[in-house]
Design an enzyme around this catalytic site. Structure first.
Site, mmCIF file in Angstrom:
data_model
loop_
_atom_site.group_PDB
_atom_site.id
_atom_site.type_symbol
_atom_site.label_atom_id
_atom_site.label_comp_id
_atom_site.label_asym_id
_atom_site.label_seq_id
_atom_site.Cartn_x
_atom_site.Cartn_y
_atom_site.Cartn_z
ATOM 1 N N GLY A 1 -4.576 9.649 -16.596
ATOM 2 C CA GLY A 1 -4.971 10.466 -15.452
ATOM 3 C C GLY A 1 -6.177 11.345 -15.694
ATOM 4 C CG MET B 1 -2.654 0.352 -15.447
ATOM 5 S SD MET B 1 -4.421 -0.068 -15.428
ATOM 6 C CE MET B 1 -4.392 -1.556 -16.422
ATOM 7 N NE ARG B 2 3.303 -3.262 -10.291
ATOM 8 C CZ ARG B 2 4.171 -4.149 -10.746
ATOM 9 N NH1 ARG B 2 4.103 -4.555 -11.989
ATOM 10 N NH2 ARG B 2 5.086 -4.654 -9.948
ATOM 11 C CG LEU C 1 -2.015 -1.821 -4.453
ATOM 12 C CD1 LEU C 1 -2.997 -0.742 -3.986
ATOM 13 C CD2 LEU C 1 -0.576 -1.371 -4.243
ATOM 14 C CG ASN D 1 -9.871 0.833 -8.354
ATOM 15 O OD1 ASN D 1 -9.171 1.644 -8.980
ATOM 16 N ND2 ASN D 1 -10.256 -0.322 -8.873
ATOM 17 C CG HIS E 1 -13.490 -2.220 -12.298
ATOM 18 N ND1 HIS E 1 -12.239 -2.630 -12.705
ATOM 19 C CD2 HIS E 1 -14.375 -3.045 -12.891
ATOM 20 C CE1 HIS E 1 -12.376 -3.689 -13.493
ATOM 21 N NE2 HIS E 1 -13.660 -3.962 -13.619
ATOM 22 C CB SER F 1 -18.295 0.033 -9.810
ATOM 23 O OG SER F 1 -19.180 -0.682 -10.647
ATOM 24 C CG ASP G 1 -11.224 -4.896 -10.191
ATOM 25 O OD1 ASP G 1 -10.659 -3.890 -9.745
ATOM 26 O OD2 ASP G 1 -10.925 -5.422 -11.275
HETATM 27 C C1 GRF Z 1 -10.434 4.221 -16.223
HETATM 28 O O1 GRF Z 1 -11.255 3.634 -17.190
HETATM 29 C C2 GRF Z 1 -10.669 3.596 -14.872
HETATM 30 O O2 GRF Z 1 -11.983 3.173 -14.689
HETATM 31 C C3 GRF Z 1 -9.752 2.422 -14.886
HETATM 32 O O3 GRF Z 1 -8.614 2.849 -15.600
HETATM 33 C C4 GRF Z 1 -8.962 3.904 -16.479
HETATM 34 C C5 GRF Z 1 -8.082 5.060 -16.147
HETATM 35 O O4 GRF Z 1 -8.232 6.121 -17.046
HETATM 36 N N1 GRF Z 1 -9.476 1.963 -13.552
HETATM 37 P P1 GRF Z 1 -7.584 7.524 -16.701
HETATM 38 O O5 GRF Z 1 -6.088 7.300 -16.497
HETATM 39 O O6 GRF Z 1 -8.246 8.050 -15.476
HETATM 40 O O7 GRF Z 1 -7.841 8.369 -17.903
#
Ligand code: GRF
Length: 193
Positions: free
Chosen positions: A17, A93-94, A96, A110, A112, A139, A148
């Site tokens: 987070g 990490m899912r 949708l 999002n 990425h 991005s 993505d």
């Molecule tokens: C980040 O690198 C983000 O770009 C990717 O997942 C990671 C999340 O990191 N989608 P965090 O939980 O915000 O530290």
């Protein structure tokens, strides 16, 4: 005053987070056009939940489960019951389903860790290094049904250094993520109010 109200954002996480913390931090500025009204995690032990609670942001767990329709139905009703207008995925990490994405069409962003459209999916930094790329980055994009793949709103770039490891590169990209995401979310929120 119309046009001055703050757009209600939910940040959805699965882990550390750090991007969520950056989004919450930026919203402390009264001029920020969004407020983080809720943090949702699909994992009960996500580190970000404690960070959000320490920042006095309301948290909810919507537990990950096999039944995706049930998971997404609960997520949708939690978001709606908190009058959420805009969803910011941040290390969620899912994948949708198109059905859920459609329900939040144009209302879900999002971040990425690659220069999209390059390196969709996981292990982006290792793939950048393996390919011999000289630059990497991150991005912010609108979420669409394809992974993505939605319209890119903003990008930040970092140089790939000789001898870089995936971890070292990820660390430098993350610094940029923490600047980019709040700025892109704020710009997007301004278009909604
Ligand atoms: C980040 O690198 C983000 O770009 C990717 O997942 C990671 C999340 O990191 N989608 P965090 O939980 O915000 O530290």
């Amino acid at each position: 005053m119309p046009g001055d109200r703050r757009v209600r954002v939910a940040v959805v996480i699965s882990g550390r987070g750090s991007n969520m913390a950056a989004l919450i931090g930026a919203a402390r500025d009264p001029a920020c056009p969004y407020v983080v009204a809720l943090v949702v995690s699909d994992l009960p032990d996500a580190q970000g939940l404690a960070t959000a609670a320490a920042a006095d942001v309301r948290t909810r767990i919507v537990a990950r489960r096999k039944d995706r329709a049930a998971f997404e139905g609960e997520l949708d009703s939690v978001l709606r019951s908190h009058d959420i207008e805009l969803v910011a995925l941040a290390g969620f990490m899912r994948v949708l389903t198109p059905d859920f994405v459609r329900r939040w069409e144009g209302r879900m962003l999002n971040i990425h860790p690659s220069l999209l459209p390059k390196y969709k999916g996981l292990d982006t930094h290792a793939r950048v290094i393996a390919a011999g790329d000289t630059e990497a980055g991150c991005s912010v994009h609108v979420v669409t049904a394809e992974l993505d793949d939605g319209p890119v709103l903003a990008q930040a770039r970092v140089a790939v250094l000789p001898g870089d490891t995936a971890e070292a590169l990820a660390e430098r990209v993350r610094v940029e993520e923490h600047r980019l995401y709040p700025a892109a979310l704020a710009a997007y929120a301004r278009t909604l109010r």
